[in-house]
Motif scaffolding. Structure first.
Motif, PDB file in Angstrom:
ATOM      1  N   THR A  46       0.803  -1.225   0.000  1.00 52.30           N
ATOM      2  CA  THR A  46       0.000   0.000   0.000  1.00 52.30           C
ATOM      3  C   THR A  46       0.834   1.273   0.000  1.00 52.30           C
ATOM      4  O   THR A  46       0.281   2.367   0.066  1.00 52.30           O
ATOM      5  N   SER A  47       2.156   1.142  -0.061  1.00 49.28           N
ATOM      6  CA  SER A  47       3.023   2.332  -0.040  1.00 49.28           C
ATOM      7  C   SER A  47       2.822   3.155  -1.309  1.00 49.28           C
ATOM      8  O   SER A  47       2.663   2.611  -2.395  1.00 49.28           O
ATOM      9  N   ARG A  48       2.813   4.477  -1.116  1.00 46.54           N
ATOM     10  CA  ARG A  48       2.673   5.399  -2.247  1.00 46.54           C
ATOM     11  C   ARG A  48       3.648   6.544  -2.059  1.00 46.54           C
ATOM     12  O   ARG A  48       3.936   6.941  -0.919  1.00 46.54           O
ATOM     13  N   PRO A  49       4.156   7.094  -3.154  1.00 47.47           N
ATOM     14  CA  PRO A  49       5.067   8.245  -3.039  1.00 47.47           C
ATOM     15  C   PRO A  49       4.390   9.397  -2.308  1.00 47.47           C
ATOM     16  O   PRO A  49       3.220   9.705  -2.531  1.00 47.47           O
ATOM     17  N   GLY A  50       5.128  10.017  -1.409  1.00 46.74           N
ATOM     18  CA  GLY A  50       4.623  11.172  -0.681  1.00 46.74           C
ATOM     19  C   GLY A  50       3.768  10.841   0.530  1.00 46.74           C
ATOM     20  O   GLY A  50       3.364  11.737   1.271  1.00 46.74           O
ATOM     21  N   VAL A  51       3.454   9.571   0.738  1.00 45.46           N
ATOM     22  CA  VAL A  51       2.648   9.162   1.883  1.00 45.46           C
ATOM     23  C   VAL A  51       3.575   8.445   2.868  1.00 45.46           C
ATOM     24  O   VAL A  51       4.265   7.498   2.490  1.00 45.46           O
ATOM     25  N   PRO A  52       3.612   8.896   4.125  1.00 38.47           N
ATOM     26  CA  PRO A  52       4.514   8.256   5.097  1.00 38.47           C
ATOM     27  C   PRO A  52       4.154   6.791   5.309  1.00 38.47           C
ATOM     28  O   PRO A  52       2.990   6.407   5.220  1.00 38.47           O
TER      29      PRO A  52
END
Length: 177
Positions: A46-52
């Motif tokens: 679930t990791s996305r750029p800009g999201v911690p």
């Protein structure tokens, strides 16, 4: 059995995927009086750029036999001298980290030992979120805990009706009538 109890309570109390649980690392753990906080350092599904990256909380519970905090504390204590890595969950054969698939298999073992068949490790996620929501936990808190950005995800894939108490059936089947 302690390992199985620890992974089951971790899955139920955090609504985390097996991948997230396999990413828990003792080096990035904060221990407090009433909670453990794990700071995830690995890229997840679930990791996305800009999201911690998410934090995983294990909170103390008032029933010791169901307390994830106390169970994890005991698990870490008992495995302290044999560990060969810093991952929270380790193999009891090699004492090294385990894969996501191994954690998922352990969760299925817990289900089978409980008499539950035909469900997957991911069933812990839908069960915990559905029960929490059905017990009055706000949708926002369910979404934050499960690391969802859209309520559609919960309603479409995870929300299951939680049947509470069927007073009607008990009344009809009561022997006193």
């Amino acid at each position: 059995m302690l390992k199985l109890k620890a992974i089951a309570l971790a899955a139920l109390t955090t609504a985390s995927r097996a991948q997230t649980l396999s990413a828990l690392d003792k080096r990035y753990m904060g221990k407090y009086i009433d909670r453990y906080i794990f700071y995830i350092q690995k890229v997840l599904k679930t990791s996305r750029p800009g999201v911690p990256l998410p934090k995983i909380y294990f909170i103390k519970y008032d029933k010791p036999e169901l307390c994830v905090y106390l169970t994890l504390e005991e698990y870490v204590r008992r495995t302290r001298n044999v560990r060969k890595c810093d991952n929270l969950f380790i193999s009891y054969r090699t004492f090294n980290s385990v894969t996501t698939r191994t954690l998922a298999r352990w969760l299925k073992v817990v289900l089978r030992l409980s008499g539950v068949e035909h469900f997957s490790a991911h069933s812990f996620r839908s069960t915990s979120t559905s029960v929490a929501y059905g017990s009055g936990v706000s949708l926002k808190e369910v979404m934050n805990t499960a690391n969802w950005s859209s309520s559609r995800t919960f309603y479409r894939f995870y929300h299951k009706e939680v049947i509470r108490d069927n007073k009607f059936a008990h009344a009809v089947l009561n022997d006193d009538n």
